[in-house]
Write a protein that holds these residues in place. Structure first.
Motif, PDB file in Angstrom:
ATOM      1  N   ASN A   1       0.742  -1.642   0.023  1.00 45.22           N
ATOM      2  CA  ASN A   1      -0.023   0.084  -0.293  1.00 45.22           C
ATOM      3  C   ASN A   1       0.852   1.657  -0.338  1.00 45.22           C
ATOM      4  O   ASN A   1       1.717   1.078   0.504  1.00 45.22           O
ATOM      5  CB  ASN A   1      -0.922  -0.380   0.713  1.00 45.22           C
ATOM      6  CG  ASN A   1      -2.560   0.185   0.690  1.00 45.22           C
ATOM      7  OD1 ASN A   1      -3.130  -0.105  -0.219  1.00 45.22           O
ATOM      8  ND2 ASN A   1      -2.578   1.353   1.758  1.00 45.22           N
ATOM      9  N   ALA A   2       0.260   2.004  -0.687  1.00 41.35           N
ATOM     10  CA  ALA A   2       0.973   3.534  -0.384  1.00 41.35           C
ATOM     11  C   ALA A   2       1.016   4.810   0.597  1.00 41.35           C
ATOM     12  O   ALA A   2      -0.440   4.306   0.707  1.00 41.35           O
ATOM     13  CB  ALA A   2       0.967   4.133  -2.136  1.00 41.35           C
ATOM     14  N   GLY A   3       1.850   4.911   1.104  1.00 42.53           N
ATOM     15  CA  GLY A   3       1.228   6.173   2.168  1.00 42.53           C
ATOM     16  C   GLY A   3       0.826   6.010   3.642  1.00 42.53           C
ATOM     17  O   GLY A   3       1.813   5.522   4.158  1.00 42.53           O
TER      18      GLY A   3
ATOM     19  N   THR B   1       1.193   3.353  -8.330  1.00 42.22           N
ATOM     20  CA  THR B   1       0.627   4.055  -7.271  1.00 42.22           C
ATOM     21  C   THR B   1      -1.477   4.488  -7.781  1.00 42.22           C
ATOM     22  O   THR B   1      -2.263   4.661  -7.326  1.00 42.22           O
ATOM     23  CB  THR B   1       0.965   6.054  -6.882  1.00 42.22           C
ATOM     24  OG1 THR B   1       1.806   5.348  -5.900  1.00 42.22           O
ATOM     25  CG2 THR B   1      -0.514   5.977  -5.048  1.00 42.22           C
ATOM     26  N   PHE B   2      -1.340   4.700  -9.025  1.00 39.87           N
ATOM     27  CA  PHE B   2      -2.663   5.498  -9.414  1.00 39.87           C
ATOM     28  C   PHE B   2      -3.272   4.454 -10.925  1.00 39.87           C
ATOM     29  O   PHE B   2      -2.390   4.065 -11.676  1.00 39.87           O
ATOM     30  CB  PHE B   2      -2.490   6.755  -9.795  1.00 39.87           C
ATOM     31  CG  PHE B   2      -2.345   7.507  -8.420  1.00 39.87           C
ATOM     32  CD1 PHE B   2      -3.484   7.531  -7.770  1.00 39.87           C
ATOM     33  CD2 PHE B   2      -1.074   8.409  -8.332  1.00 39.87           C
ATOM     34  CE1 PHE B   2      -3.485   8.680  -6.624  1.00 39.87           C
ATOM     35  CE2 PHE B   2      -1.026   9.132  -7.020  1.00 39.87           C
ATOM     36  CZ  PHE B   2      -1.659   9.198  -6.207  1.00 39.87           C
TER      37      PHE B   2
ATOM     38  N   ARG C   1      -6.780   4.393  -2.015  1.00 40.48           N
ATOM     39  CA  ARG C   1      -8.763   4.717  -3.207  1.00 40.48           C
ATOM     40  C   ARG C   1      -9.110   3.260  -3.962  1.00 40.48           C
ATOM     41  O   ARG C   1     -10.310   3.339  -3.631  1.00 40.48           O
ATOM     42  CB  ARG C   1      -8.292   5.727  -4.189  1.00 40.48           C
ATOM     43  CG  ARG C   1      -7.428   5.307  -5.018  1.00 40.48           C
ATOM     44  CD  ARG C   1      -7.829   6.524  -5.934  1.00 40.48           C
ATOM     45  NE  ARG C   1      -6.840   7.724  -5.525  1.00 40.48           N
ATOM     46  CZ  ARG C   1      -7.460   9.464  -5.622  1.00 40.48           C
ATOM     47  NH1 ARG C   1      -7.951   9.373  -6.129  1.00 40.48           N
ATOM     48  NH2 ARG C   1      -5.857  10.146  -4.927  1.00 40.48           N
ATOM     49  N   TYR C   2      -7.801   2.464  -3.979  1.00 42.29           N
ATOM     50  CA  TYR C   2      -7.693   1.548  -4.580  1.00 42.29           C
ATOM     51  C   TYR C   2      -7.964  -0.206  -3.521  1.00 42.29           C
ATOM     52  O   TYR C   2      -7.029  -0.486  -3.582  1.00 42.29           O
ATOM     53  CB  TYR C   2      -6.516   0.626  -5.871  1.00 42.29           C
ATOM     54  CG  TYR C   2      -6.893   1.817  -6.605  1.00 42.29           C
ATOM     55  CD1 TYR C   2      -7.751   2.655  -7.614  1.00 42.29           C
ATOM     56  CD2 TYR C   2      -5.494   2.967  -6.778  1.00 42.29           C
ATOM     57  CE1 TYR C   2      -7.468   4.082  -8.582  1.00 42.29           C
ATOM     58  CE2 TYR C   2      -5.337   3.747  -8.040  1.00 42.29           C
ATOM     59  CZ  TYR C   2      -6.046   4.382  -8.577  1.00 42.29           C
ATOM     60  OH  TYR C   2      -6.136   5.890  -9.398  1.00 42.29           O
ATOM     61  N   LYS C   3      -9.300  -0.883  -2.837  1.00 42.53           N
ATOM     62  CA  LYS C   3      -9.959  -1.222  -2.417  1.00 42.53           C
ATOM     63  C   LYS C   3     -10.142  -2.815  -2.826  1.00 42.53           C
ATOM     64  O   LYS C   3      -9.829  -3.509  -2.473  1.00 42.53           O
ATOM     65  CB  LYS C   3     -10.560  -0.284  -1.603  1.00 42.53           C
ATOM     66  CG  LYS C   3      -9.834   0.585   0.095  1.00 42.53           C
ATOM     67  CD  LYS C   3     -11.501   1.122   0.490  1.00 42.53           C
ATOM     68  CE  LYS C   3     -10.732   2.325   1.374  1.00 42.53           C
ATOM     69  NZ  LYS C   3     -10.311   3.683   0.134  1.00 42.53           N
TER      70      LYS C   3
ATOM     71  N   GLN D   1     -10.932  -2.290  -8.523  1.00 46.33           N
ATOM     72  CA  GLN D   1     -10.832  -1.767  -9.579  1.00 46.33           C
ATOM     73  C   GLN D   1      -8.528  -2.276  -9.083  1.00 46.33           C
ATOM     74  O   GLN D   1      -8.265  -1.101  -9.309  1.00 46.33           O
ATOM     75  CB  GLN D   1     -10.419  -0.516  -7.644  1.00 46.33           C
ATOM     76  CG  GLN D   1     -11.400   0.571  -7.362  1.00 46.33           C
ATOM     77  CD  GLN D   1     -12.051   0.453  -5.984  1.00 46.33           C
ATOM     78  OE1 GLN D   1     -11.262   0.217  -4.994  1.00 46.33           O
ATOM     79  NE2 GLN D   1     -12.470   1.682  -5.709  1.00 46.33           N
ATOM     80  N   LEU D   2      -8.158  -2.999  -8.676  1.00 49.00           N
ATOM     81  CA  LEU D   2      -7.322  -3.325  -8.373  1.00 49.00           C
ATOM     82  C   LEU D   2      -5.995  -3.836 -10.110  1.00 49.00           C
ATOM     83  O   LEU D   2      -5.319  -3.701 -10.862  1.00 49.00           O
ATOM     84  CB  LEU D   2      -6.348  -4.599  -8.012  1.00 49.00           C
ATOM     85  CG  LEU D   2      -6.084  -3.813  -6.217  1.00 49.00           C
ATOM     86  CD1 LEU D   2      -6.088  -4.941  -5.216  1.00 49.00           C
ATOM     87  CD2 LEU D   2      -5.044  -3.222  -6.256  1.00 49.00           C
ATOM     88  N   GLN D   3      -7.801  -5.083 -10.221  1.00 51.91           N
ATOM     89  CA  GLN D   3      -7.316  -5.338 -11.875  1.00 51.91           C
ATOM     90  C   GLN D   3      -7.249  -3.977 -12.784  1.00 51.91           C
ATOM     91  O   GLN D   3      -6.746  -4.404 -13.763  1.00 51.91           O
ATOM     92  CB  GLN D   3      -8.653  -6.628 -11.792  1.00 51.91           C
ATOM     93  CG  GLN D   3      -8.895  -7.785 -11.002  1.00 51.91           C
ATOM     94  CD  GLN D   3      -7.113  -8.454 -11.595  1.00 51.91           C
ATOM     95  OE1 GLN D   3      -7.310  -8.813 -12.898  1.00 51.91           O
ATOM     96  NE2 GLN D   3      -6.620  -8.462 -10.649  1.00 51.91           N
TER      97      GLN D   3
END
Length: 312
Positions: free
Chosen positions: A9-11, A233-234, A273-275, A279-281
């Motif tokens: 995860n980021a952050g 990250t995005f 934001r990608y939970k 979203q990951l896909q």
């Protein structure tokens, strides 16, 4: 040689993922593992892993943002209680030594093993008979480094049938031949290494990058890499946000892998934001449109680093 992610995860950590930490497991090569970044909670993640702190040999910190090093003081302190009494070397940017020393001094932590802290500004960091490690500055809000780990070529396989015909069995003479030395067989024949050794096995290359915008150093460090780890990250729809915060999108990570001629790309450092899996896909789909051999890094899974011939 395997990659083992303990934080993607980021952050900040989320319910789904921990903050950045990645192990390069070298049990067959060195009977140890190396750690890349050490976000908060890393020692807890190690307890849930096939790794043991007593086997930790080196730590490489990419940069001094908290999500990449807040787990370091606790892990250093705990290592001795888990049988870690061998030397530990930590590499990282300028300021790392002050952070570690201050944390350990204020907490009155006792370290009963040799702890070496090497601050660097990139370049050649380490080399022995099996590995070489190089580093270069990336493009982030603070000094952030990528690491290129190069395995030395391995001797080819000995022709055991031919050696047996001369009365040579596995043992010390095998070792001498693999080191490039000629030996005298029991039948009096001098055996030269080139007569019984196959072609050397090409060493593997692993590139692990810290937080970065797209930049030439990310590509040069990853040139020909068998495994490349790049932050993602995005999604590309937030490319401007990624630029503003000195990060990369999944598509940009794939573009770097394609430009570098890497063989395998692992995406990591996902925004909170990608939970969901869907979203990951989306991140993976964007990457694979550019670089087919892209994978999402999953925590607590071993990813073998294969040789060009497919062997691990």
């Amino acid at each position: 040689m395997e990659l083992y992610f303990m934080g993607t995860n980021a952050g900040v950590p989320s319910l789904e993922r921990n903050v950045t930490s990645l192990a390069l497991r070298l049990f067959d090569e060195r009977r140890s593992f190396w750690l890349f970044d050490c976000g908060e909670g890393t020692q807890h993640q190690i307890l849930r892993s096939p790794l043991k702190l007593s086997k930790l040999e080196k730590i490489f910190i990419s940069h001094l943002h908290g999500d990449h090093l807040f787990g370091l003081p606790g892990l250093i302190s705990s290592r001795a209680y888990q049988g870690g009494n061998t030397p530990l070397t930590i590499y990282g940017p300028t300021g790392l030594k002050q952070y570690i020393k201050t944390s350990l001094n204020i907490s009155e932590s006792r370290i009963d093993y040799q702890l070496d802290i090497v601050e660097h500004v990139g370049g050649h960091l380490f080399e022995d008979e099996t590995f070489r490690v190089e580093s270069a500055l990336l493009d982030h809000r603070i000094a952030s480094y990528g690491y290129r780990i190069v395995e030395k070529d391995l001797p080819g396989k000995l022709d055991s049938v031919l050696l047996s015909s001369h009365g040579i069995k596995p043992g010390p003479l095998y070792g001498k031949l693999k080191r490039g030395e000629s030996v005298e067989a029991p039948d009096g024949v001098i055996i030269k290494p080139e007569e019984v050794l196959g072609s050397p096995k090409q060493g593997r290359i692993v590139t692990i990058l810290g937080d970065t915008r797209p930049c030439p150093a990310a590509i040069s460090l990853s040139e020909g890499a068998d495994a490349m780890v790049h932050e993602s990250t995005f999604l590309d729809e937030l490319a401007q946000t990624a630029y503003d915060y000195h990060h990369s999108t999944a598509k940009q990570a794939a573009e770097a892998a394609e430009a570098a001629g890497a063989k395998q790309l692992y995406l990591t450092h996902f925004s909170s934001r990608y939970k969901s899996e869907d979203q990951l896909q989306q991140l993976l789909v964007e990457a694979r449109q550019v670089f087919a051999n892209s994978e999402l890094a999953r925590e607590h899974i071993l990813y073998p680093v294969n040789r060009a011939d497919g062997e691990e």
